[in-house]
Design a protein around this motif. Structure first.
Motif, short mmCIF file in Angstrom:
data_model
loop_
_atom_site.label_atom_id
_atom_site.label_comp_id
_atom_site.label_asym_id
_atom_site.label_seq_id
_atom_site.Cartn_x
_atom_site.Cartn_y
_atom_site.Cartn_z
N LEU A 1 24.04 -59.08 -1.94
CA LEU A 1 23.77 -57.71 -2.37
C LEU A 1 25.07 -56.92 -2.50
O LEU A 1 25.25 -56.16 -3.45
CB LEU A 1 22.81 -57.00 -1.41
N HIS A 2 25.99 -57.11 -1.56
CA HIS A 2 27.29 -56.45 -1.67
C HIS A 2 27.97 -56.83 -2.99
O HIS A 2 28.47 -55.96 -3.71
CB HIS A 2 28.21 -56.85 -0.50
N GLU A 3 28.00 -58.11 -3.31
CA GLU A 3 28.65 -58.56 -4.54
C GLU A 3 27.97 -57.98 -5.79
O GLU A 3 28.65 -57.58 -6.73
CB GLU A 3 28.68 -60.09 -4.61
N ARG A 4 26.64 -57.95 -5.78
CA ARG A 4 25.93 -57.38 -6.93
C ARG A 4 26.20 -55.89 -7.06
O ARG A 4 26.33 -55.36 -8.17
CB ARG A 4 24.44 -57.67 -6.84
N LEU A 5 26.30 -55.20 -5.92
CA LEU A 5 26.60 -53.77 -5.96
C LEU A 5 28.02 -53.54 -6.49
O LEU A 5 28.24 -52.66 -7.31
CB LEU A 5 26.44 -53.15 -4.57
N TYR A 6 28.99 -54.34 -6.05
CA TYR A 6 30.36 -54.21 -6.55
C TYR A 6 30.40 -54.45 -8.05
O TYR A 6 31.09 -53.75 -8.78
CB TYR A 6 31.30 -55.19 -5.85
N ALA A 7 29.68 -55.46 -8.51
CA ALA A 7 29.65 -55.76 -9.95
C ALA A 7 29.04 -54.61 -10.73
O ALA A 7 29.54 -54.23 -11.80
CB ALA A 7 28.88 -57.05 -10.21
N ARG A 8 27.97 -54.02 -10.20
CA ARG A 8 27.34 -52.88 -10.87
C ARG A 8 28.29 -51.70 -10.91
O ARG A 8 28.41 -51.01 -11.92
CB ARG A 8 26.04 -52.54 -10.15
N GLN A 9 29.00 -51.45 -9.81
CA GLN A 9 29.94 -50.33 -9.77
C GLN A 9 31.13 -50.56 -10.69
O GLN A 9 31.68 -49.61 -11.24
CB GLN A 9 30.42 -50.08 -8.34
N ALA A 10 31.53 -51.81 -10.88
CA ALA A 10 32.64 -52.12 -11.77
C ALA A 10 32.30 -51.77 -13.22
O ALA A 10 33.21 -51.56 -14.04
CB ALA A 10 33.01 -53.60 -11.66
N GLN A 11 31.02 -51.70 -13.54
CA GLN A 11 30.58 -51.33 -14.88
C GLN A 11 30.75 -49.82 -15.12
O GLN A 11 30.62 -49.36 -16.23
CB GLN A 11 29.12 -51.72 -15.10
N GLY A 12 30.99 -49.09 -14.06
CA GLY A 12 31.18 -47.64 -14.18
C GLY A 12 30.14 -46.90 -13.37
O GLY A 12 29.10 -47.44 -13.02
N THR A 13 30.45 -45.69 -13.03
CA THR A 13 29.53 -44.85 -12.27
C THR A 13 29.23 -43.60 -13.07
O THR A 13 29.92 -43.25 -14.01
CB THR A 13 30.16 -44.46 -10.90
N ARG A 14 28.19 -42.91 -12.65
CA ARG A 14 27.81 -41.66 -13.31
C ARG A 14 28.14 -40.50 -12.44
O ARG A 14 28.13 -40.53 -11.30
CB ARG A 14 26.30 -41.66 -13.59
#
Length: 85
Positions: A72-85
């Motif tokens: 879950l940590h890795e998936r969250l990091y990957a999602r955040q690497a796509q950008g944040t709002r």
């Protein structure tokens, strides 16, 4: 993945990571016995660590593997690497 910086922020001041985090939890196939909407995830798991969240989710019937927290940590990091709002 090599991390160049780490930002610890859970209140949305620097990076609003909670929407991505709650969406990951709501869509997690590992939690197939614990179907929760994003709103219910926010209600049941508002604070704490991912490890504590995993313990709570297991107590509620989720079938999470031993490596779920790190995944879950890795998936969250990957999602955040796509950008944040």
């Amino acid at each position: 993945m090599t991390r160049q910086a780490v930002i610890f922020d859970r209140d949305g001041v620097l990076v609003d990571c909670e929407p991505a985090f709650f969406a990951l939890l709501a869509d997690d196939p590992a939690a197939d016995r614990l179907p929760l909407s994003t709103a219910k995830v926010e209600h049941h798991f508002p604070d704490g660590t991912i490890r504590c969240l995993a313990e709570q989710a297991r107590a509620m019937g989720a079938r999470l593997c031993d490596g779920w927290v790190g995944d879950l940590h890795e998936r969250l990091y990957a999602r955040q690497a796509q950008g944040t709002r």
